[in-house]
Design a protein around this motif. Sequence first.
Motif, PDB file in Angstrom:
ATOM      1  N   SER A 179     -10.365 -10.293  -3.228  1.00 24.97           N
ATOM      2  CA  SER A 179      -9.494 -11.102  -4.081  1.00 24.97           C
ATOM      3  C   SER A 179      -9.542 -12.579  -3.692  1.00 24.97           C
ATOM      4  N   LYS A 180      -9.907 -12.853  -2.437  1.00 20.42           N
ATOM      5  CA  LYS A 180     -10.031 -14.240  -1.979  1.00 20.42           C
ATOM      6  C   LYS A 180     -11.404 -14.818  -2.288  1.00 20.42           C
TER       7      LYS A 180
ATOM      8  N   ILE B 102      -7.482  -0.915   0.288  1.00 12.41           N
ATOM      9  CA  ILE B 102      -6.613  -2.095   0.275  1.00 12.41           C
ATOM     10  C   ILE B 102      -7.209  -3.233   1.097  1.00 12.41           C
ATOM     11  N   ALA B 103      -7.861  -2.887   2.202  1.00 17.30           N
ATOM     12  CA  ALA B 103      -8.496  -3.924   3.031  1.00 17.30           C
ATOM     13  C   ALA B 103      -9.564  -4.663   2.245  1.00 17.30           C
TER      14      ALA B 103
ATOM     15  N   THR C 289      -6.302  -2.059   8.249  1.00 13.76           N
ATOM     16  CA  THR C 289      -6.657  -3.408   7.838  1.00 13.76           C
ATOM     17  C   THR C 289      -8.162  -3.632   7.833  1.00 13.76           C
TER      18      THR C 289
ATOM     19  N   ASP D  23      -9.641  -4.862  -1.101  1.00 16.84           N
ATOM     20  CA  ASP D  23      -8.946  -5.618  -2.146  1.00 16.84           C
ATOM     21  C   ASP D  23      -8.514  -6.981  -1.622  1.00 16.84           C
ATOM     22  N   ASP D  24      -7.937  -6.989  -0.438  1.00 25.24           N
ATOM     23  CA  ASP D  24      -7.471  -8.243   0.153  1.00 25.24           C
ATOM     24  C   ASP D  24      -8.633  -9.204   0.390  1.00 25.24           C
ATOM     25  N   GLU D  25      -9.771  -8.642   0.819  1.00 24.03           N
ATOM     26  CA  GLU D  25     -10.940  -9.476   1.117  1.00 24.03           C
ATOM     27  C   GLU D  25     -11.557 -10.056  -0.145  1.00 24.03           C
TER      28      GLU D  25
ATOM     29  N   ALA E 299      -8.302  -9.840  -9.345  1.00 29.93           N
ATOM     30  CA  ALA E 299      -6.997  -9.198  -9.531  1.00 29.93           C
ATOM     31  C   ALA E 299      -6.819  -8.645 -10.940  1.00 29.93           C
TER      32      ALA E 299
ATOM     33  N   GLU F 145       0.701   0.466  -5.049  1.00 33.13           N
ATOM     34  CA  GLU F 145      -0.035   1.348  -4.139  1.00 33.13           C
ATOM     35  C   GLU F 145       0.112   2.810  -4.542  1.00 33.13           C
TER      36      GLU F 145
ATOM     37  N   ASN G 127      -4.833   0.304  -4.349  1.00 33.71           N
ATOM     38  CA  ASN G 127      -4.004  -0.416  -5.311  1.00 33.71           C
ATOM     39  C   ASN G 127      -4.333   0.078  -6.718  1.00 33.71           C
TER      40      ASN G 127
END
Length: 487
Positions: free
Chosen positions: A416-417, A409-410, A361, A412-414, A423, A345, A339
């Motif tokens: 960010s939570k 990206i995997a 993922t 980033d998703d982890e 972000a 992306e 990202n």
Amino acid sequence: MSLSTDNMRVERASEAHRSGVTPTLDYASMPPLFVVADVVLILGLSILVDFLFSAQLSSGFEVTQPVGIGILAAVAFVLTTISRGLYKPWRMVRVVEEVRATMVNWTFAILVVATVIFCLKVAGSTSRVSTGAFAVLGFFALPAARWAMAVWLRRAIASGAVKGRATILVGDAGELAKVVPAHMLVRLGLNEVRRFSLSTPDGSAKELLSASDKDALKAALQFARQHRVEEIVLAMPWSDVDRLDAVRARLRSVPLPVKLLPDEIISELLDAPRVDFGSSIAIEVQRAPLSRFELAQKRLLDIAVASCAVLLLLPLFAIIATAIKLDSRGPVIFRQRRNGFGGREFTIYKFRSMTVMEDGTKVVQAQRNDKRVTRVGRFLRASSLDELPQVLNVLFGQMSIVGPRPHAIAHDDEYSKLISGYAFRHHVKPGITGWAQVQGFRGETAELEQMERRIEMDLWYINNWSVWIDIKIIMKTFLEVLRKEAY
């Protein structure tokens, strides 16, 4: 300036006053004095350079041209410096900041001179040699003069030779203890002559002001009337509005300006930039995206560094590619989705250093003695040479030389939570190197605390970005690569 340094300067200033040294310079006269010094230096430098070249070339010396160029350069330089608030004494004592700003402002002044010469079509009658020498010498003379001015101002303040507005301080003991007299003079132009301490409220008192508070305020008013006090400064918590109003009501009996210093909590907010917000002023607690001018500055630096890197490192690229091919099966370049700016992306390029090409993922970070790392890959990762193909991402505009490192990206998703503010990293383009990396946060982040600390560094960089910080990070990156290995 440190607290101990300030205290030493205050003590020296007090000793100077006791020994009979009377301040001869007014704080308010400092900015005009510095303006005059810059104008005289620039104008004198222009005339001197033209005179020396005229004598060397045995041509007649005509004063009109160097005076015109000198005045134009001086006006452009001074107006730029004034607009940036760099003639204020509290800015002048910051030597490094002043020297850097001087070089930037001089560059702008020379561009103005060149533009005017071109637009007026007088380039044919203007000596390119003397004008060029004038521009180059300015890059040495002006920073040196600014350094000398800063040293002189510091010594003048320390010796008590600079006089500020006579001021008395009134406030709670806790807030008054944080007010350093030297800071008052340098930052605000105030000369503290006396302070009056109020009691600390315990919450049980029926009245907003105790008897001792009223006596202290009465003594402060009496002192202000009997001495030539020009200003009253309050040091009180902003949250206790009713008590603050009660103090202000008592001080209305004297026709003097009363100013309230920021308390401990507000001081932290005021470190952030102040911006116009309609008809009011607001504190920028989160920086806006870089302006077009700032983006242009950063892009020019990126293109310059990335272009030089590609030209100089092409032979090394070929050697690394050959070594990867001979060492293990698979492509030379590793590609993975990341990202970028605004969360968009892009595909990042790296020299392949592992036997896997994960981009799904679930992406497992490399660990010490990771069996997936190839023999050549181990060396590439330790020396960070595997990151070199990202100069192509920089040239394509997807990345910057300096910025927060892009994560898979995997990840980033982890994260960010799990991490607040994560972000916000996408507020700028990701970088090949970054502030976190030169602060030691390079390589694996096995613990969440490590990633939180890295993100904290990234956010600091975004909120404090400047071209000079980027240059500093680029230089420190080389030292960090030599000092610490990644894996």
